[in-house]
Design an enzyme around this catalytic site. Structure first.
Site, PDB file in Angstrom:
ATOM      1  CE  LYS A 165      -3.983  -2.248   2.187  1.00  0.00           C
ATOM      2  NZ  LYS A 165      -4.916  -2.225   3.342  1.00  0.00           N
ATOM      3  CE1 TYR A 186      -9.496  -3.116   0.559  1.00  0.00           C
ATOM      4  CE2 TYR A 186      -8.755  -1.168  -0.604  1.00  0.00           C
ATOM      5  CZ  TYR A 186      -8.477  -2.286   0.151  1.00  0.00           C
ATOM      6  OH  TYR A 186      -7.177  -2.579   0.508  1.00  0.00           O
ATOM      7  CG  ASN A 226      -3.802  -2.493   6.782  1.00  0.00           C
ATOM      8  OD1 ASN A 226      -3.599  -2.090   5.638  1.00  0.00           O
ATOM      9  ND2 ASN A 226      -4.807  -3.286   7.085  1.00  0.00           N
ATOM     10  CG  HIS A 286      -5.362  -6.372  -0.219  1.00  0.00           C
ATOM     11  ND1 HIS A 286      -6.538  -6.541   0.497  1.00  0.00           N
ATOM     12  CD2 HIS A 286      -5.462  -7.195  -1.294  1.00  0.00           C
ATOM     13  CE1 HIS A 286      -7.313  -7.403  -0.142  1.00  0.00           C
ATOM     14  NE2 HIS A 286      -6.685  -7.820  -1.235  1.00  0.00           N
ATOM     15  CD  GLU A 338      -8.459  -9.539  -3.715  1.00  0.00           C
ATOM     16  OE1 GLU A 338      -7.345  -9.943  -3.328  1.00  0.00           O
ATOM     17  OE2 GLU A 338      -9.298  -9.014  -2.958  1.00  0.00           O
TER      18      GLU A 338
HETATM   19  P1  CMP Z   1      -7.308  -4.713   3.730  1.00  0.00           P
HETATM   20  O1  CMP Z   1      -6.733  -6.026   4.165  1.00  0.00           O
HETATM   21  O2  CMP Z   1      -6.748  -4.116   2.487  1.00  0.00           O
HETATM   22  O3  CMP Z   1      -8.899  -4.858   3.561  1.00  0.00           O
HETATM   23  C1  CMP Z   1      -9.811  -3.828   3.879  1.00  0.00           C
HETATM   24  C2  CMP Z   1      -9.152  -2.583   4.373  1.00  0.00           C
HETATM   25  O4  CMP Z   1      -9.986  -1.612   4.992  1.00  0.00           O
HETATM   26  C3  CMP Z   1      -8.220  -2.997   5.461  1.00  0.00           C
HETATM   27  O5  CMP Z   1      -7.096  -3.681   4.914  1.00  0.00           O
HETATM   28  C4  CMP Z   1      -7.921  -1.689   6.175  1.00  0.00           C
HETATM   29  O6  CMP Z   1      -6.825  -1.017   5.645  1.00  0.00           O
HETATM   30  C5  CMP Z   1      -9.158  -0.845   5.872  1.00  0.00           C
HETATM   31  N1  CMP Z   1      -9.872  -0.462   7.109  1.00  0.00           N
HETATM   32  C6  CMP Z   1      -9.897   0.782   7.614  1.00  0.00           C
HETATM   33  N2  CMP Z   1     -10.622   0.814   8.722  1.00  0.00           N
HETATM   34  C7  CMP Z   1     -11.075  -0.428   8.945  1.00  0.00           C
HETATM   35  C8  CMP Z   1     -11.883  -1.018   9.958  1.00  0.00           C
HETATM   36  N3  CMP Z   1     -12.386  -0.318  10.978  1.00  0.00           N
HETATM   37  N4  CMP Z   1     -12.132  -2.347   9.864  1.00  0.00           N
HETATM   38  C9  CMP Z   1     -11.626  -3.090   8.831  1.00  0.00           C
HETATM   39  N5  CMP Z   1     -10.861  -2.567   7.831  1.00  0.00           N
HETATM   40  C10 CMP Z   1     -10.578  -1.255   7.901  1.00  0.00           C
END
Ligand code: CMP
Length: 148
Positions: A9, A49, A112, A115, A126
């Protein structure tokens, strides 16, 4: 061999962590099948998403994911979806296991770092979302003989 999709990311790119994260996969002997840096359009973020579109944090995800390029990779190995999810660990870095990528590098649940596809079915969708057929390069890696 099973494949999975990984996105490094914008915070990974901005913090200069691309090499360190990719090393985790290489150290685990996962095969890098495809790799590229791309700027995500709002459309592709919406598609990727779409299951989160109703969440209050969706606009934040969208501006974060379009704030800088990402690095997209396709990795292959037996059980690679589970292996990469275990290397990555929990969405929220404070829930991640010490030693995992998110524990070691991620800042917040939004920023974070990475992904990774959550199932074989999702991975198939994906991979197609981020890589076109004509981008495929196939090559033999010595470890292919181990996986079979
Ligand atoms: P990812 O694994 O890419 O999949 C969904 C993304 O939503 C997740 O990582 C986070 O970066 C983002 N996200 C932000 N806020 C939340 C939340 N409260 N709960 C879950 N995903 C979140």
């Amino acid at each position: 061999m099973e494949t999975t999709l990984v996105l490094l990311k914008p915070d990974t790119v901005q913090r200069g962590l691309i090499g360190q994260i990719i090393s985790r996969f290489e150290n685990k002997w996962l095969k890098i099948v495809w790799l590229k840096m791309i700027s995500l359009s709002e459309d592709i973020v919406n598609e990727h998403y779409d299951f989160l579109m109703d969440k209050p944090f969706f606009p934040k995800i969208k501006s974060y994911m379009t704030s800088s390029p990402v690095v997209a990779l396709v990795l292959a190995w037996t059980d690679v979806v589970k292996t990469v999810r275990n290397l990555t660990w929990a969405t929220n870095p404070s829930d991640a296991l010490p030693g995992s990528i998110r524990w070691d590098f991620a800042l917040t649940i939004d920023a974070n770092i990475i992904h990774a596809s959550d199932s074989r079915e999702t991975a198939a969708i994906e991979v197609k979302r981020f890589f076109k057929e004509d981008e495929i390069t196939s090559y033999e890696k010595i470890s292919d003989k181990i996986v079979g």
